[in-house]
Design an enzyme around this catalytic site. Structure first.
Site, PDB file in Angstrom:
ATOM      1  N   LYS A 138       0.803  -1.208   0.157  1.00  0.00           N
ATOM      2  CA  LYS A 138      -0.097   0.034  -0.019  1.00  0.00           C
ATOM      3  C   LYS A 138       0.882   1.143  -0.162  1.00  0.00           C
ATOM      4  O   LYS A 138       2.113   1.213   0.490  1.00  0.00           O
ATOM      5  CB  LYS A 138      -0.775   0.077   1.273  1.00  0.00           C
ATOM      6  CG  LYS A 138      -2.170   0.712   1.119  1.00  0.00           C
ATOM      7  CD  LYS A 138      -3.307   0.332   0.482  1.00  0.00           C
ATOM      8  CE  LYS A 138      -4.356   1.111   0.118  1.00  0.00           C
ATOM      9  NZ  LYS A 138      -5.694   0.440  -0.292  1.00  0.00           N
ATOM     10  N   ASP A 178      -6.932   4.422  -4.694  1.00  0.00           N
ATOM     11  CA  ASP A 178      -7.650   4.217  -3.348  1.00  0.00           C
ATOM     12  C   ASP A 178      -8.119   5.650  -3.341  1.00  0.00           C
ATOM     13  O   ASP A 178      -8.425   6.615  -4.100  1.00  0.00           O
ATOM     14  CB  ASP A 178      -6.825   3.839  -2.402  1.00  0.00           C
ATOM     15  CG  ASP A 178      -7.215   3.495  -0.852  1.00  0.00           C
ATOM     16  OD1 ASP A 178      -7.776   2.497  -1.003  1.00  0.00           O
ATOM     17  OD2 ASP A 178      -7.208   4.351  -0.271  1.00  0.00           O
ATOM     18  N   THR A 221     -15.152  -2.937  -6.975  1.00  0.00           N
ATOM     19  CA  THR A 221     -14.943  -2.763  -5.585  1.00  0.00           C
ATOM     20  C   THR A 221     -16.413  -2.935  -5.083  1.00  0.00           C
ATOM     21  O   THR A 221     -16.614  -3.608  -4.100  1.00  0.00           O
ATOM     22  CB  THR A 221     -14.203  -1.908  -4.960  1.00  0.00           C
ATOM     23  OG1 THR A 221     -12.892  -2.120  -5.397  1.00  0.00           O
ATOM     24  CG2 THR A 221     -14.097  -2.016  -3.506  1.00  0.00           C
TER      25      THR A 221
HETATM   26  P1  NDP Z   1     -12.746   7.919  -2.967  1.00  0.00           P
HETATM   27  O1  NDP Z   1     -11.800   8.646  -2.878  1.00  0.00           O
HETATM   28  O2  NDP Z   1     -13.236   7.780  -4.326  1.00  0.00           O
HETATM   29  O3  NDP Z   1     -13.963   8.030  -2.201  1.00  0.00           O
HETATM   30  C1  NDP Z   1     -13.990   8.368  -0.855  1.00  0.00           C
HETATM   31  C2  NDP Z   1     -15.225   9.022   0.012  1.00  0.00           C
HETATM   32  O4  NDP Z   1     -14.984   8.740   1.063  1.00  0.00           O
HETATM   33  C3  NDP Z   1     -15.468  10.137  -0.458  1.00  0.00           C
HETATM   34  O5  NDP Z   1     -17.002  10.203  -0.505  1.00  0.00           O
HETATM   35  C4  NDP Z   1     -14.781  10.909   0.596  1.00  0.00           C
HETATM   36  O6  NDP Z   1     -15.374  12.237   0.886  1.00  0.00           O
HETATM   37  C5  NDP Z   1     -15.234   9.889   1.719  1.00  0.00           C
HETATM   38  N1  NDP Z   1     -14.082  10.335   2.831  1.00  0.00           N
HETATM   39  C6  NDP Z   1     -12.856   9.910   2.667  1.00  0.00           C
HETATM   40  N2  NDP Z   1     -12.320   9.984   4.070  1.00  0.00           N
HETATM   41  C7  NDP Z   1     -13.257  10.610   4.721  1.00  0.00           C
HETATM   42  C8  NDP Z   1     -12.977  11.246   6.008  1.00  0.00           C
HETATM   43  N3  NDP Z   1     -12.042  11.105   6.761  1.00  0.00           N
HETATM   44  N4  NDP Z   1     -14.238  11.231   6.747  1.00  0.00           N
HETATM   45  C9  NDP Z   1     -15.463  11.225   5.952  1.00  0.00           C
HETATM   46  N5  NDP Z   1     -15.526  10.958   4.545  1.00  0.00           N
HETATM   47  C10 NDP Z   1     -14.420  10.662   3.966  1.00  0.00           C
HETATM   48  O7  NDP Z   1     -12.147   6.694  -2.403  1.00  0.00           O
HETATM   49  P2  NDP Z   1     -12.542   5.134  -2.712  1.00  0.00           P
HETATM   50  O8  NDP Z   1     -14.073   4.939  -2.967  1.00  0.00           O
HETATM   51  O9  NDP Z   1     -11.713   4.251  -3.495  1.00  0.00           O
HETATM   52  O10 NDP Z   1     -12.200   4.295  -1.464  1.00  0.00           O
HETATM   53  C11 NDP Z   1     -13.347   4.374  -0.096  1.00  0.00           C
HETATM   54  C12 NDP Z   1     -12.881   3.181   0.937  1.00  0.00           C
HETATM   55  O11 NDP Z   1     -12.921   1.814   0.160  1.00  0.00           O
HETATM   56  C13 NDP Z   1     -11.290   3.584   1.385  1.00  0.00           C
HETATM   57  O12 NDP Z   1     -11.385   2.840   2.715  1.00  0.00           O
HETATM   58  C14 NDP Z   1     -10.622   2.487   0.580  1.00  0.00           C
HETATM   59  O13 NDP Z   1      -9.240   2.111   1.208  1.00  0.00           O
HETATM   60  C15 NDP Z   1     -11.702   1.366   0.231  1.00  0.00           C
HETATM   61  N6  NDP Z   1     -11.257   0.495  -0.940  1.00  0.00           N
HETATM   62  C16 NDP Z   1     -11.220   1.027  -2.130  1.00  0.00           C
HETATM   63  C17 NDP Z   1     -10.948   0.341  -3.168  1.00  0.00           C
HETATM   64  C18 NDP Z   1     -10.962   0.569  -4.584  1.00  0.00           C
HETATM   65  O14 NDP Z   1     -10.897  -0.143  -5.631  1.00  0.00           O
HETATM   66  N7  NDP Z   1     -10.955   2.115  -4.770  1.00  0.00           N
HETATM   67  C19 NDP Z   1     -10.681  -1.096  -3.029  1.00  0.00           C
HETATM   68  C20 NDP Z   1     -10.967  -1.498  -1.830  1.00  0.00           C
HETATM   69  C21 NDP Z   1     -11.319  -0.971  -0.715  1.00  0.00           C
HETATM   70  P3  NDP Z   1     -14.720  13.519   0.625  1.00  0.00           P
HETATM   71  O15 NDP Z   1     -14.715  13.601  -0.704  1.00  0.00           O
HETATM   72  O16 NDP Z   1     -15.255  14.557   1.305  1.00  0.00           O
HETATM   73  O17 NDP Z   1     -13.394  13.320   0.988  1.00  0.00           O
END
Ligand code: NDP
Length: 465
Positions: A138, A178, A221
């Site tokens: 990671k 991510d 995902t």
């Molecule tokens: P994105 O950046 O596309 O989206 C993240 C979302 O979560 C946004 O809506 C963001 O809001 C919100 N968010 C992030 N951090 C915070 C926080 N500290 N508090 C509140 N809201 C938050 O990321 P992904 O969708 O790719 O990833 C989301 C989760 O899924 C993570 O935990 C990631 O590790 C996990 N994941 C992702 C994979 C992938 O293929 N993308 C695979 C496996 C797991 P804002 O825009 O306001 O920050």
């Protein structure tokens, strides 16, 4: 805290785990998320170590907790005003026992060594569960893409890759996206890698379709998490049809979770970002989802705009003084936390259980605190831990690597079908392993033990490296 009274391998399995955990705490005092992820896995491994003394003798657990390599570097770049900016870059190469390091890059101001180590540690077990030959890694940076121009994001990505490229390779380490790293960022990173190394290889996944990407990778995902949830419900002769669902976040995972929930006849009610939550009692339908995708992926706007556009929806701004997240207090059947780590606390879990939740499937990595996880397990609801439920993303990255190696591309249907079969297989492994180790229905144990065994046996085969 005493750690030196007796060598861990001479103790009972329970004492041994305590001793290992104490050592990890002493060695990594400033890494709470890493310690949390380790604690959860070690709790499950008690059951394995009691049956397999050979793992203790070879110190497999101690070795699996120590990254094979940690790379930390300076990332200097110019902003649009010509000012110098400096961020910190990381890559954790955690374990390569079963394949090249594989795992996403996260760009978010909260990124630090402990968060990336927890993610890399989880990734080792997750990748093992996919059945594909991928080790765990990671990386990322404390860079915040929010509010930056495309040119700023490009200059940052180019500087980041200028250092990282010497540690990557299609048979060495293959990052993906991510939080904060989507198609745009992968494009800039790939361009710089190719320019410096003068080679066109499958060194990143989540690439554009015109230059080596796989169909279904962006969806994988979210789709995978919903396939996993459907399997969990099937084990209780139930389905997603008509289920009211809570989804948090509004990024990659959330968007495609909502899309697949709609396809399987469920009704998603919520979405969020770091500024707040929207609750739409009429449900987020396909048209509204298309609007969210445009808002987030093109205009890069905030979720509060949803309530201006769709009048029946309620926007609840983030309130740090509140002891719970209102999203998890909406009455529903299934919950899909898909934003970030520790977004469901014990209070949120209590609210969900009180409101009759039947299923929690983790789209995000470690979205539940240890206390919340315990409450779900005690309540005997269907609980799918992230390293199993969200493994569809990395599994499809593995399929992208396979297509790149073969220099061909599969159809959408073929990739989706493979993804579906992988998610069914992961659920089967977790379900059967949980039973085999005496904790039927506990998919946390099933995922941790199922993921661990393959890596541990490969480490035994490969000697002391
Ligand atoms: P994105 O950046 O596309 O989206 C993240 C979302 O979560 C946004 O809506 C963001 O809001 C919100 N968010 C992030 N951090 C915070 C926080 N500290 N508090 C509140 N809201 C938050 O990321 P992904 O969708 O790719 O990833 C989301 C989760 O899924 C993570 O935990 C990631 O590790 C996990 N994941 C992702 C994979 C992938 O293929 N993308 C695979 C496996 C797991 P804002 O825009 O306001 O920050």
């Amino acid at each position: 805290m005493s750690t030196t009274v007796m060598p861990p391998e001479t103790r009972s399995s329970g004492d041994y785990i305590e001793a290992v955990m104490n050592t990890v705490k002493l060695k990594n005092p400033a890494e709470p998320e890493f310690l949390q992820a380790v604690q959860e896995v070690l709790d499950s491994l008690r059951l394995v170590l009691a049956r397999h003394p050979e793992y203790r003798t070879a110190k497999i657990v101690e070795r699996i907790l120590e990254p094979e390599r940690v790379i930390m570097f300076r990332v200097p770049w110019f902003d649009d005003q010509g000012n110098v900016q400096v961020n910190r870059g990381f890559r954790i190469e955690m374990n390569s026992a079963i394949g090249p390091y594989k795992g996403g890059l996260r760009f978010h101001p909260s990124v630090n060594l402990g968060i990336l180590k927890f993610l890399a540690f989880e990734q080792v077990f997750k990748n093992s569960l996919t059945t594909l030959p991928m080790g765990g890694g990671k990386g990322g940076s404390d860079f915040d893409p929010k509010g930056k121009s495309d040119n700023e994001v490009m200059r940052f990505c180019q500087s980041f890759m200028t250092e990282l490229c010497r540690h990557l390779g299609p048979d060495t380490d293959v990052p993906a996206g991510d939080i904060g790293v989507g198609g745009r960022e992968i494009g800039y990173l790939f361009g710089q890698y190719k320019r410096i190394r003068n080679e066109f290889t499958g060194v990143l996944t989540g690439k554009g379709l015109n230059w080596g990407g796989s169909l279904i990778r962006p969806e994988a995902t979210g789709y995978g998490c919903v396939y996993f949830a459907a399997e969990m419900l099937k084990s209780r002769q139930d389905s997603l049809e008509g289920k009211l669902c809570l989804v948090s976040g509004s990024g990659n995972v959330s968007q495609y979770t909502i899309e697949k929930l709609l396809a399987l006849g469920a009704k998603p009610l919520t979405a969020s970002d770091s500024n707040g939550v929207i609750y739409d009692p009429d449900g987020i339908d396909r048209e509204k989802l298309a609007w969210i995708m445009e808002l987030k992926n093109v205009r890069r706007g905030r979720m509060r705009e949803y309530a201006d556009k769709f009048k029946k929806a309620v926007f609840m701004p983030t309130d740090v003084k509140l002891d719970h997240n209102p999203l998890w207090n909406v009455k529903a059947d299934c919950a899909f936390p898909s934003a970030t780590q520790n977004e469901i606390t014990a209070t949120d879990a209590t609210n969900l259980i009180k409101n009759g939740i039947q299923l929690v499937a983790e789209g995000a990595n470690m979205p539940c605190t240890l206390e919340a996880t315990k409450l779900f397990l005690q309540a005997k609801i269907l609980y799918g831990p992230g390293k199993a439920a969200n493994a569809g993303g990395v599994a499809t990255s593995g399929l992208e690597m396979a297509q790149n190696s073969a220099r061909l591309s599969w159809t959408r249907e073929e990739v989706d079908d493979r993804l579906h079969k992988i998610m069914v297989a992961i659920h089967g492994t977790c379900f059967e392993t949980a039973e085999k180790y005496g904790t039927p229905g506990n998919l946390v144990n099933g995922a941790n033990i199922g993921g661990f065994l393959k890596v541990a046996n490969s480490m035994l085969d490969q000697g002391l490296v």
